[in-house]
Design a protein around this motif. Sequence first.
Motif, PDB file in Angstrom:
ATOM      1  N   LYS A  11      66.407  34.072  97.804  1.00 53.73           N
ATOM      2  CA  LYS A  11      66.859  32.985  98.673  1.00 53.73           C
ATOM      3  C   LYS A  11      66.252  33.096 100.065  1.00 53.73           C
ATOM      4  CE  LYS A  11      71.034  30.781 100.497  1.00 53.73           C
ATOM      5  NZ  LYS A  11      72.517  30.831 100.587  1.00 53.73           N
ATOM      6  N   GLN A  12      66.252  34.312 100.602  1.00 48.89           N
ATOM      7  CA  GLN A  12      65.755  34.496 101.967  1.00 48.89           C
ATOM      8  C   GLN A  12      64.242  34.270 102.050  1.00 48.89           C
ATOM      9  OE1 GLN A  12      64.022  37.029 103.901  1.00 48.89           O
ATOM     10  NE2 GLN A  12      64.731  36.280 105.873  1.00 48.89           N
ATOM     11  N   ILE A  13      63.495  34.755 101.050  1.00 48.91           N
ATOM     12  CA  ILE A  13      62.034  34.566 101.049  1.00 48.91           C
ATOM     13  C   ILE A  13      61.696  33.083 100.949  1.00 48.91           C
ATOM     14  CG2 ILE A  13      59.883  35.035  99.815  1.00 48.91           C
ATOM     15  CD1 ILE A  13      60.863  37.510 101.169  1.00 48.91           C
ATOM     16  N   TYR A  14      62.403  32.357 100.094  1.00 44.16           N
ATOM     17  CA  TYR A  14      62.130  30.919  99.969  1.00 44.16           C
ATOM     18  C   TYR A  14      62.482  30.168 101.254  1.00 44.16           C
ATOM     19  CZ  TYR A  14      60.705  30.750  95.072  1.00 44.16           C
ATOM     20  OH  TYR A  14      59.999  30.888  93.897  1.00 44.16           O
ATOM     21  N   ASN A  15      63.482  30.625 101.966  1.00 43.90           N
ATOM     22  CA  ASN A  15      63.796  30.014 103.264  1.00 43.90           C
ATOM     23  C   ASN A  15      62.632  30.166 104.239  1.00 43.90           C
ATOM     24  OD1 ASN A  15      66.322  29.145 102.491  1.00 43.90           O
ATOM     25  ND2 ASN A  15      67.402  30.920 103.328  1.00 43.90           N
ATOM     26  N   VAL A  16      62.026  31.351 104.231  1.00 42.29           N
ATOM     27  CA  VAL A  16      60.877  31.591 105.112  1.00 42.29           C
ATOM     28  C   VAL A  16      59.677  30.757 104.665  1.00 42.29           C
ATOM     29  CG1 VAL A  16      59.278  33.338 106.030  1.00 42.29           C
ATOM     30  CG2 VAL A  16      61.679  33.927 105.630  1.00 42.29           C
ATOM     31  N   ILE A  17      59.475  30.664 103.358  1.00 44.62           N
ATOM     32  CA  ILE A  17      58.377  29.841 102.828  1.00 44.62           C
ATOM     33  C   ILE A  17      58.549  28.386 103.261  1.00 44.62           C
ATOM     34  CG2 ILE A  17      57.427  28.858 100.686  1.00 44.62           C
ATOM     35  CD1 ILE A  17      57.846  31.631  99.395  1.00 44.62           C
ATOM     36  N   ASN A  18      59.747  27.859 103.135  1.00 47.34           N
ATOM     37  CA  ASN A  18      60.013  26.463 103.542  1.00 47.34           C
ATOM     38  C   ASN A  18      59.772  26.267 105.039  1.00 47.34           C
ATOM     39  OD1 ASN A  18      60.734  25.751 100.942  1.00 47.34           O
ATOM     40  ND2 ASN A  18      62.913  26.153 101.264  1.00 47.34           N
ATOM     41  N   GLU A  19      60.158  27.264 105.823  1.00 46.81           N
ATOM     42  CA  GLU A  19      59.943  27.209 107.271  1.00 46.81           C
ATOM     43  C   GLU A  19      58.446  27.173 107.590  1.00 46.81           C
ATOM     44  OE1 GLU A  19      61.222  29.838 111.218  1.00 46.81           O
ATOM     45  OE2 GLU A  19      61.973  30.393 109.235  1.00 46.81           O
ATOM     46  N   PHE A  20      57.680  27.986 106.882  1.00 45.47           N
ATOM     47  CA  PHE A  20      56.227  28.037 107.103  1.00 45.47           C
ATOM     48  C   PHE A  20      55.574  26.712 106.723  1.00 45.47           C
ATOM     49  CE2 PHE A  20      51.853  28.861 105.845  1.00 45.47           C
ATOM     50  CZ  PHE A  20      51.389  29.692 106.847  1.00 45.47           C
ATOM     51  N   GLU A  21      55.978  26.173 105.581  1.00 44.12           N
ATOM     52  CA  GLU A  21      55.371  24.927 105.104  1.00 44.12           C
ATOM     53  C   GLU A  21      55.693  23.742 106.011  1.00 44.12           C
ATOM     54  OE1 GLU A  21      55.170  26.141 100.350  1.00 44.12           O
ATOM     55  OE2 GLU A  21      56.656  24.669 101.035  1.00 44.12           O
ATOM     56  N   LYS A  22      56.848  23.778 106.658  1.00 46.27           N
ATOM     57  CA  LYS A  22      57.175  22.721 107.630  1.00 46.27           C
ATOM     58  C   LYS A  22      56.278  22.808 108.864  1.00 46.27           C
ATOM     59  CE  LYS A  22      62.056  22.103 106.393  1.00 46.27           C
ATOM     60  NZ  LYS A  22      63.451  22.381 106.790  1.00 46.27           N
ATOM     61  N   GLU A  23      55.946  24.028 109.250  1.00 48.34           N
ATOM     62  CA  GLU A  23      55.107  24.239 110.432  1.00 48.34           C
ATOM     63  C   GLU A  23      53.627  24.011 110.128  1.00 48.34           C
ATOM     64  OE1 GLU A  23      55.897  28.140 111.877  1.00 48.34           O
ATOM     65  OE2 GLU A  23      57.994  27.718 112.379  1.00 48.34           O
TER      66      GLU A  23
END
Length: 414
Positions: free
Chosen positions: A47-59
């Motif tokens: 869950k935490q890794i996917y949260n970071v992935i989503n954050e990166f893809e938004k940026e």
Amino acid sequence: MIKKVSISLLILLIILSFGLIFKKKNPLNNSKKITFWSIQLKPVYEKQIYNVINEFEKEHKGYKIVWIDIPLQEAQKRTLASVLSSTPPDLINLNPDFSILLAQRNVLEFFKEEDTLDYDKNLIEKLKYKDKIYALPFYFTSPVTIYNKEITDKCLKNKIKTYDDIYKNSSKIKECSGVSPFVSSINENDTFYKILNKYGVSNLKTDFEKSQALKVYSMFNEMYKKSYLPKDILTINHREVVEKYMSNQAAYVVIGSNFVNMIKQNANDIYEKSQIEEQLTTSNGKYDIALMNLIIPKKAKNKKLALEFIKLLTNKENQLELSKITNVLPANKYALEDDYFKNCSDDLYDKSRCISASQLKNLITLKTPLENKKVINELFNKTLEEILLDENSSNETIKTKIEILAKELEKLEE
């Protein structure tokens, strides 16, 4: 005829146009894809890794992180094949022992000092090869000692803090409680080598190191022969160590703080009888850690973006969140300064976190020969196995084996 050719050309142009449109819109186009490999992080970290992935893809609009989680048993083989190929992943989560082997093959990118400013310096020092930084830290654990207080209150007068204490009190614990005083995955990876490191042993080049090695090998040999250690201590892994403690087969174990919750969830009766202290050490009071790191292959296609993803993955906020989910410790020095690692309750799970974090300030600084670390571990483990399984092991035979080991280590440096 001309009309047929024109129609064919028109169809071809339409097909090509759709191909170009698809290529532009396809988020998994190679130029827009960043591949991240990790070692068995799912499901705990998922869950935490996917949260970071989503954050990166938004940026980074249009870019996609493709996360592939590899089973532990396949990690080295698949990683080696990938980094030697022309299309390796952009980023890989590994341990330092395997990462250093890749650095020696010159297949990794080296990092600049400016890339390391957010990390604890003690961790960066462990990720250098020939003064070059071959990896950036991801997270770490610093083992703690968990023990059965019901047994110790009944059998002992003094606290056990060192391996010498375990050795001296083994007979009392065994005779009083009937359980093994201590259990460890002693022959797994570098477990035994780290114990030797605490006694000042790294490569057996000096008489002092040989005398200390003799002391440690003899201690464990005597405890094994007298059944103060479990008979399967040479074959069990760290998870089986925890299982032995949970089933009341051992008084003391040294484990990563992330395993404490496993005891709480699976053996609450034992958990309620337990207490936690700093990891077993020696008279010098030094501790060790287990570190996981992140590497970028030299042939990676998106090195700059891979580094940006590392920085996002290991910033203060994301590292703190990772620690709260898993009870591992953050590599980010600002996250480590958070009160979360300083103010802990008396609950063992919480307490283990604060103890582990405090141990980072007093690590073993012994220089280990990195070039052949895996082989060195295997040689020390093999010697331990030979000594423990030899029914006639004595101080003299152990001395001889240490001399043979010293010569084998010397050959590695030739």
